[in-house]
Write a protein that holds these residues in place. Structure first.
Motif: not given
Length: 143
Positions: A132-138
């Motif tokens: 799983v890739e946990l993508c930050a909201s940037v």
């Protein structure tokens, strides 16, 4: 039936079904992570569980029809699921807490920019090898 505003987008993801070799072990990892990300339990049966977020749901099933009990994310097929995880601090917390739920960090030497200098994400693998890739909201680059 909901209003037109409640309708899922045409072409949007309806569901993903992962066949897993050990349901109890997988539920421990994924159940924790999905709960942390706001998914709610949706369905349960002896060989499977599902969680829902909006119009999309994720199924984990230990199917008797599996041809193998080994998953290889590097073989043709699904490599990983990428999920929105909120701000960078939330990604940091999830990555730090994940080991207690059976997750192993991937690309730790490049965290949190393993996806490139303009990304902020944590990569984890569960005990069966699902990534799983946990993508930050940037903010987008250039803002």
């Amino acid at each position: 039936m909901g209003s037109a505003d409640d309708s899922p987008p045409v072409g949007g993801l309806h569901h993903v079904e992962l066949w897993v070799p050990d349901l109890a072990r997988t539920v421990r990892s994924w159940g924790w992570l999905l709960g942390e990300l706001g998914w709610t339990p949706y369905q349960s049966w002896p060989a499977g569980r599902s969680w829902r977020l909006g119009h999309t749901y994720l199924v984990l099933e230990e199917s008797t029809a599996m041809s193998s009990r080994r998953y290889d994310r590097l073989a043709p097929g699904l490599n990983h699921l990428a999920l929105h995880a909120g701000p960078p601090a939330t990604v940091d917390r999830l990555v730090a807490d994940a080991a207690a739920y059976g997750w192993t960090p991937l690309f730790a030497d490049r965290y949190p920019h393993a996806g490139g200098p303009d990304t902020y994400a944590g990569y984890l693998a569960d005990e069966s090898g699902f990534e799983v890739e946990l993508c930050a909201s940037v903010p987008p680059v250039g803002r």
